[in-house]
Write a protein that holds these residues in place. Sequence first.
Motif, PDB file in Angstrom:
ATOM      1  N   ILE A  88       7.794  -0.820   9.337  1.00  0.00           N
ATOM      2  CA  ILE A  88       6.997  -2.049   9.266  1.00  0.00           C
ATOM      3  C   ILE A  88       5.603  -1.720   8.731  1.00  0.00           C
ATOM      4  O   ILE A  88       4.937  -0.801   9.230  1.00  0.00           O
ATOM      5  N   LEU A  89       5.197  -2.452   7.707  1.00  0.00           N
ATOM      6  CA  LEU A  89       3.831  -2.334   7.187  1.00  0.00           C
ATOM      7  C   LEU A  89       3.235  -3.735   7.136  1.00  0.00           C
ATOM      8  O   LEU A  89       3.822  -4.632   6.542  1.00  0.00           O
ATOM      9  N   PRO A  90       2.079  -3.955   7.784  1.00  0.00           N
ATOM     10  CA  PRO A  90       1.482  -5.294   7.739  1.00  0.00           C
ATOM     11  C   PRO A  90       0.829  -5.561   6.382  1.00  0.00           C
ATOM     12  O   PRO A  90       0.605  -4.628   5.602  1.00  0.00           O
ATOM     13  N   GLU A  91       0.494  -6.818   6.148  1.00  0.00           N
ATOM     14  CA  GLU A  91      -0.250  -7.171   4.942  1.00  0.00           C
ATOM     15  C   GLU A  91      -1.609  -6.466   4.982  1.00  0.00           C
ATOM     16  O   GLU A  91      -2.192  -6.326   6.059  1.00  0.00           O
ATOM     17  N   ASN A  92      -2.079  -6.004   3.856  1.00  0.00           N
ATOM     18  CA  ASN A  92      -3.363  -5.298   3.779  1.00  0.00           C
ATOM     19  C   ASN A  92      -3.405  -4.146   4.777  1.00  0.00           C
ATOM     20  O   ASN A  92      -4.349  -3.986   5.559  1.00  0.00           O
ATOM     21  N   SER A  93      -2.369  -3.327   4.763  1.00  0.00           N
ATOM     22  CA  SER A  93      -2.228  -2.230   5.727  1.00  0.00           C
ATOM     23  C   SER A  93      -3.318  -1.170   5.554  1.00  0.00           C
ATOM     24  O   SER A  93      -3.544  -0.667   4.451  1.00  0.00           O
ATOM     25  N   VAL A  94      -3.977  -0.823   6.649  1.00  0.00           N
ATOM     26  CA  VAL A  94      -5.006   0.224   6.559  1.00  0.00           C
ATOM     27  C   VAL A  94      -4.361   1.559   6.198  1.00  0.00           C
ATOM     28  O   VAL A  94      -4.962   2.380   5.489  1.00  0.00           O
ATOM     29  N   LEU A  95      -3.132   1.760   6.642  1.00  0.00           N
ATOM     30  CA  LEU A  95      -2.429   2.996   6.299  1.00  0.00           C
ATOM     31  C   LEU A  95      -2.237   3.071   4.781  1.00  0.00           C
ATOM     32  O   LEU A  95      -2.532   4.097   4.151  1.00  0.00           O
ATOM     33  N   TRP A  99      -4.159   5.779   2.100  1.00  0.00           N
ATOM     34  CA  TRP A  99      -3.432   6.680   1.202  1.00  0.00           C
ATOM     35  C   TRP A  99      -3.664   6.322  -0.262  1.00  0.00           C
ATOM     36  O   TRP A  99      -3.586   7.177  -1.135  1.00  0.00           O
ATOM     37  N   ASP A 100      -3.992   5.063  -0.512  1.00  0.00           N
ATOM     38  CA  ASP A 100      -4.375   4.667  -1.862  1.00  0.00           C
ATOM     39  C   ASP A 100      -5.694   5.355  -2.236  1.00  0.00           C
ATOM     40  O   ASP A 100      -5.859   5.904  -3.325  1.00  0.00           O
ATOM     41  N   TYR A 101      -6.613   5.360  -1.282  1.00  0.00           N
ATOM     42  CA  TYR A 101      -7.893   6.049  -1.481  1.00  0.00           C
ATOM     43  C   TYR A 101      -7.655   7.540  -1.707  1.00  0.00           C
ATOM     44  O   TYR A 101      -8.205   8.141  -2.634  1.00  0.00           O
ATOM     45  N   ALA A 102      -6.810   8.132  -0.870  1.00  0.00           N
ATOM     46  CA  ALA A 102      -6.524   9.572  -0.988  1.00  0.00           C
ATOM     47  C   ALA A 102      -5.949   9.896  -2.371  1.00  0.00           C
ATOM     48  O   ALA A 102      -6.299  10.917  -2.975  1.00  0.00           O
ATOM     49  N   ARG A 103      -5.087   9.037  -2.858  1.00  0.00           N
ATOM     50  CA  ARG A 103      -4.464   9.280  -4.176  1.00  0.00           C
ATOM     51  C   ARG A 103      -5.536   9.311  -5.269  1.00  0.00           C
ATOM     52  O   ARG A 103      -5.519  10.176  -6.138  1.00  0.00           O
ATOM     53  N   LYS A 104      -6.515   8.407  -5.161  1.00  0.00           N
ATOM     54  CA  LYS A 104      -7.546   8.317  -6.210  1.00  0.00           C
ATOM     55  C   LYS A 104      -8.460   9.534  -6.231  1.00  0.00           C
ATOM     56  O   LYS A 104      -8.951   9.919  -7.287  1.00  0.00           O
ATOM     57  N   ILE A 105      -8.732  10.105  -5.055  1.00  0.00           N
ATOM     58  CA  ILE A 105      -9.712  11.200  -5.014  1.00  0.00           C
ATOM     59  C   ILE A 105      -9.052  12.564  -4.810  1.00  0.00           C
ATOM     60  O   ILE A 105      -9.741  13.546  -4.556  1.00  0.00           O
ATOM     61  N   ASN A 114      -2.259  15.145   6.933  1.00  0.00           N
ATOM     62  CA  ASN A 114      -1.844  13.853   7.471  1.00  0.00           C
ATOM     63  C   ASN A 114      -1.702  13.919   8.988  1.00  0.00           C
ATOM     64  O   ASN A 114      -0.913  14.700   9.512  1.00  0.00           O
ATOM     65  N   PHE A 115      -2.421  13.053   9.689  1.00  0.00           N
ATOM     66  CA  PHE A 115      -2.309  12.984  11.160  1.00  0.00           C
ATOM     67  C   PHE A 115      -1.584  11.714  11.608  1.00  0.00           C
ATOM     68  O   PHE A 115      -1.515  11.437  12.807  1.00  0.00           O
ATOM     69  N   ALA A 116      -1.084  10.927  10.656  1.00  0.00           N
ATOM     70  CA  ALA A 116      -0.397   9.677  11.025  1.00  0.00           C
ATOM     71  C   ALA A 116       1.065   9.955  11.328  1.00  0.00           C
ATOM     72  O   ALA A 116       1.751  10.588  10.533  1.00  0.00           O
ATOM     73  N   PHE A 117       1.522   9.463  12.467  1.00  0.00           N
ATOM     74  CA  PHE A 117       2.958   9.532  12.750  1.00  0.00           C
ATOM     75  C   PHE A 117       3.538   8.257  12.160  1.00  0.00           C
ATOM     76  O   PHE A 117       3.703   7.244  12.842  1.00  0.00           O
ATOM     77  N   ASP A 118       3.788   8.309  10.862  1.00  0.00           N
ATOM     78  CA  ASP A 118       4.264   7.104  10.186  1.00  0.00           C
ATOM     79  C   ASP A 118       5.034   7.464   8.927  1.00  0.00           C
ATOM     80  O   ASP A 118       4.957   8.593   8.444  1.00  0.00           O
ATOM     81  N   TRP A 119       5.741   6.511   8.416  1.00  0.00           N
ATOM     82  CA  TRP A 119       6.697   6.734   7.335  1.00  0.00           C
ATOM     83  C   TRP A 119       6.001   6.956   5.986  1.00  0.00           C
ATOM     84  O   TRP A 119       6.383   7.846   5.222  1.00  0.00           O
ATOM     85  N   PRO A 121       3.109   8.218   4.646  1.00  0.00           N
ATOM     86  CA  PRO A 121       2.589   9.488   4.111  1.00  0.00           C
ATOM     87  C   PRO A 121       3.705  10.468   3.723  1.00  0.00           C
ATOM     88  O   PRO A 121       3.547  11.232   2.763  1.00  0.00           O
ATOM     89  N   PHE A 122       4.808  10.420   4.453  1.00  0.00           N
ATOM     90  CA  PHE A 122       5.931  11.305   4.114  1.00  0.00           C
ATOM     91  C   PHE A 122       6.593  10.823   2.829  1.00  0.00           C
ATOM     92  O   PHE A 122       6.889  11.607   1.931  1.00  0.00           O
ATOM     93  N   TYR A 123       6.783   9.523   2.743  1.00  0.00           N
ATOM     94  CA  TYR A 123       7.396   8.953   1.536  1.00  0.00           C
ATOM     95  C   TYR A 123       6.563   9.290   0.300  1.00  0.00           C
ATOM     96  O   TYR A 123       7.094   9.594  -0.774  1.00  0.00           O
ATOM     97  N   LEU A 124       5.242   9.248   0.451  1.00  0.00           N
ATOM     98  CA  LEU A 124       4.348   9.444  -0.705  1.00  0.00           C
ATOM     99  C   LEU A 124       4.208  10.921  -1.120  1.00  0.00           C
ATOM    100  O   LEU A 124       3.740  11.203  -2.222  1.00  0.00           O
TER     101      LEU A 124
END
Length: 365
Positions: A88-95, A99-105, A114-119, A121-124
């Motif tokens: 589940i990812l909400p609209e305008n997800s901070v997660l 990761w969008d920010y991380a990709r740019k820089i 990655n410290f997030a227990f979430d899907w 960052p692994f997918y990316l």
Amino acid sequence: MEPLSSSFFESLMLKLLFLSTPVGPLGSGIGGGVELTLLNLAQEMSQRGHQVTVVGPVGSTLDHVSCREISGTWQEMIQNNHRDTPIILPENSVLGNMWDYARKIQSDYDLMVNFAFDWLPFYLTPFFEVPIAHFISMGSITDAFDEIMNRVAIKYPKTIGVYTRSQGETFPFNNICRILGSGLDLSLYHYCEIPENYLAWVGRIAPEKALEDAIEAAARVNIPLKIFGKVTDEEYWQTIRQNYPHAPYQYEGFFNTVELQEKLGRCQALLMTPRWVEAFGNVAIEALACGVPVIAYTRGGPAEIVQDQKTGFLVEPDSIAGLVDGINHIDQIERKQCRQQAEADYSLKALGDRFERWFDELVEN
Ligand code: UDP
């Protein structure tokens, strides 16, 4: 001038980007123990001369380390998910935004952590050019998470870190998990030799922590129980209040480390009652650091931390009688031994050495 530590010569100076948990701001307590682990590691790595930037939800607070705050909707806590709960990812997800920010820089950094227990960052992971170290802060919860973590573990075997062996054993990729433990800034925790007449329970107030068992045990021995921590499941908390109207407990609130250790340090023992496989249990080492013995169920991290009959008691999981027995024998534990164990195993130096070695290996590859 301070002499340079030996690690200065042994380790490369790295540019590290730490991506925090997306369930709430760092410092809020919503993310649980991983917040403290991240803060301590960021502090120690900076201290060693590495360049650390933390990325976290808006409101994240951090001393002495640069933090990029990212807006967006927090992720739901997933502790109560079922094995087949979908992603589940909400609209305008901070997660997603982090990761969008991380990709740019990414090109400014040697390594992302990655410290997030979430899907996500692994997918990316395969889409990033910079290596990503994944520090997993919970045991297995859903099949969908296990599947994506397993895929990354197979393709990038050295990149998966966990707190403890028993946490790692909950995953299909157990055999390649790097065990990293946790650590504390011990200078913040003061040894307390003479306790007062109360017990403590510390943690997120949520079903997987089974606070009701500690309340029941405290009621049986008739010793006051002080409860410290964030209420992350209000309904669960209200049910406890209704079920134990006369038990001798007091909810104290959520405190920062300096205040928490002062109140925790004066208790006779910390009760740890996890219903789930506790990944680590930072509160166990915080108690030990104050000289407080830990009485814990033999389940997950606490079973690897507490030295039975030396720095506390390990009791049969879900056994209130076991907790009561531990409380009745608490005088057998020398509080000095507890502090000594924290100093030997859970200093910032010990934490930094383990992570630094891991990071070096990932960057060298
Ligand atoms: N905590 C805190 N203030 C409080 C109570 C708890 O900062 O008043 C923190 C505590 O320092 C620990 C975290 O909450 O870092 C709980 O983490 P733990 O690893 O024990 O369990 P988790 O929540 O990760 O399952």
